[in-house]
Design a protein around this motif. Structure first.
Motif, PDB file in Angstrom:
ATOM      1  N   VAL A  57       0.836  -1.202   0.000  1.00  0.00           N
ATOM      2  CA  VAL A  57       0.000   0.000   0.000  1.00  0.00           C
ATOM      3  C   VAL A  57       0.870   1.250   0.000  1.00  0.00           C
ATOM      4  O   VAL A  57       0.621   2.206  -0.758  1.00  0.00           O
ATOM      5  N   PRO A  69      -7.001   4.951  -4.567  1.00  0.00           N
ATOM      6  CA  PRO A  69      -6.106   4.070  -3.798  1.00  0.00           C
ATOM      7  C   PRO A  69      -6.076   2.652  -4.351  1.00  0.00           C
ATOM      8  O   PRO A  69      -5.021   2.001  -4.345  1.00  0.00           O
ATOM      9  N   LEU A  73      -2.785   0.579  -5.559  1.00  0.00           N
ATOM     10  CA  LEU A  73      -2.440  -0.734  -4.998  1.00  0.00           C
ATOM     11  C   LEU A  73      -2.277  -1.769  -6.102  1.00  0.00           C
ATOM     12  O   LEU A  73      -1.340  -2.575  -6.081  1.00  0.00           O
ATOM     13  N   THR A 277      -2.509  -7.257   3.415  1.00  0.00           N
ATOM     14  CA  THR A 277      -3.238  -6.265   2.620  1.00  0.00           C
ATOM     15  C   THR A 277      -4.743  -6.479   2.733  1.00  0.00           C
ATOM     16  O   THR A 277      -5.520  -5.519   2.837  1.00  0.00           O
ATOM     17  N   VAL A 281      -7.387  -3.545   3.681  1.00  0.00           N
ATOM     18  CA  VAL A 281      -8.244  -3.013   2.615  1.00  0.00           C
ATOM     19  C   VAL A 281      -9.676  -3.544   2.704  1.00  0.00           C
ATOM     20  O   VAL A 281     -10.639  -2.797   2.542  1.00  0.00           O
TER      21      VAL A 281
END
Length: 443
Positions: A57, A69, A73, A277, A281
């Motif tokens: 990230v 975003p 990513l 991640t 997320v």
């Protein structure tokens, strides 16, 4: 001339006998230093790979700025996947080199490559500072890392098998995957420490670079250990006569089955490393909790890889490969659904540990199977190609694929279906492979 030929042959046989006697003596002493030399380099190289994953990230924002975003990513994960493209090249070049010149020089060469690539990642300025040069440098460094790790796996694995005492080949070989657990512990430990001690702005600005700097400091230790390694290759005359490639072609069916076997383990491994991640997320958990999952996964891989190797020495390779892989097919989706419903630290750590344990036990038995079924003259090359190709095709794309699947389907449990499908394919490959625990290997 006829009298000199038998003498030359006797001399060559005597030389090989001395080399094999040296290996046998070293094996009888169960040299911890020799195992540490293989494990240390492998752990450091994978440490750099996992560090990239855990900080994807932040790396995405630094080098791949985008309108959203998620796009940033995905670009960061795509650059991560690029590193896998060069793995098969490293596997071919250094695998063949290890089967010709020896395991030790090949492993020293891979450490040189990882030093250069890690240095580049640690020092490259951000996109904001140098523009498009930044992502280009990062991609080049990822390619160099892939080249190094692609050439690392086969020689290191062959070395561990060849120093193992009789009846302990599975346990010794399992240190290859156990070292991945050590790397995960190191990377996760850095992650927890950094997100706890630094502000988000400090972490984004420079904090994510610190693990790469640590890797650079540890590389000299690994090099010193590897310089003291014994050499386990005792048949250089065969490879020097150009027989390695034709011999490898004779094992085409085995290599195809190995590729399917590696498919299941690779996808499960990289879904496991993606959990950091995923927790941030998708589950919206804190970065500290997400990084803690990496530590738990690391300890699980370390312990259960060694357990899988030990079990395969005792009960055979196939059953230890088969049962955990079949359980992965059955339990992946329920485990992810439980995690999504709970969204707690305990659920994240428990599910991550469960999937990592099943995968590690099966992987340990699978690795020694691959090594035992290949002759020593092509062992490093064959295992390198099978592993690097499988990881390049499936490992490098796994995190991109599951991120895309979650977004495209709207199903946060989408990674589970990918794990289940690839584990089912690997199960079929396991059934087609012979049992090789009691196979006699030439010394």
């Amino acid at each position: 001339m006829s009298a000199s030929m038998p003498s030359a042959m006797m001399g060559a046989q005597a030389a090989r006998g001395i080399a094999d006697s040296t290996i046998a003596t070293m094996t009888a002493r169960a040299s911890r230093k020799a195992v540490a030399a293989a494990v240390a380099g492998n752990a450091l190289e994978l440490f750099d790979f996992l560090t990239y994953v855990f900080f994807a990230v932040y790396i995405g924002k630094a080098f791949f700025p985008a309108s959203t975003p998620l796009t940033s990513l995905l670009l960061s994960l795509a650059a991560f996947g690029v590193g896998f493209a060069s793995r098969p090249i490293g596997a071919i070049l250094m695998g063949a080199y290890a089967d010709r010149a020896g395991r030790k020089p090949a492993l020293l060469l891979s450490m040189g490559l990882i030093t250069l690539s890690t240095l580049g990642l640690a020092l490259t300025p951000t996109f904001e500072t140098i523009g498009m040069a930044a992502p280009v440098i990062v991609v080049v460094c990822r390619l160099a890392q892939g080249l190094a790790y692609g050439g690392e796996f086969g020689p290191a694995s062959a070395f561990l098998l060849e120093i193992a005492p009789p009846g302990r080949r599975g346990f010794y070989s399992s240190w290859q995957f156990a070292s991945q657990g050590i790397a995960s512990i190191m990377a996760g430990g850095f992650g927890v420490a950094l997100v706890s001690l630094l502000t988000p702005d400090e972490l984004q600005a420079w904090g994510w670079r610190l693990p790469f700097a640590f890797g650079l400091l540890m590389i000299p230790i690994a090099v010193v250990l590897r310089r003291s390694m014994p050499e386990t290759l005792g048949h250089r005359h065969e490879a020097d006569n150009g027989l390695a490639v034709p011999k490898l072609r004779q094992h085409g069916r085995l290599l195809a089955l190995f590729l399917l076997l590696i498919l299941g383990g690779t996808v499960s491994t990289y879904v496991g490393s993606y959990m950091t991640t995923y927790a941030i997320v998708v589950l919206k958990l804190s970065p500290a909790v997400a990084m803690a999952s990496a530590i738990v996964v690391g300890f699980t891989i370390l312990v259960f890889s060694l357990l899988g190797g030990w079990l395969s020495d005792r009960f055979g390779r196939k059953v230890v490969m088969l049962i955990p892989r079949a359980l992965s097919v059955l339990l992946a989706y329920p485990a992810f659904m439980f995690l999504i419903e709970q969204r707690t630290t305990a659920a994240l750590l428990g599910v991550s540990a469960l999937l990592a344990a099943l995968n590690s036990i099966s992987n340990a038995a699978a690795l020694v199977t691959i090594l035992e079924l290949l002759p020593r003259s092509v062992r490093a090359l064959g295992s390198s190609i099978a592993y690097a190709t499988g990881v390049a095709l499936f490992g490098g794309t796994t995190q991109f694929v599951v991120t895309w699947l979650i977004d495209a389907t709207g199903d946060p449990a989408a990674p589970a279906w990918y794990v289940a499908l690839t584990s089912a394919i690997a199960t079929v490959a396991i059934l087609a492979l012979p049992e090789c625990r009691d196979r006699t290997l030439p010394r």
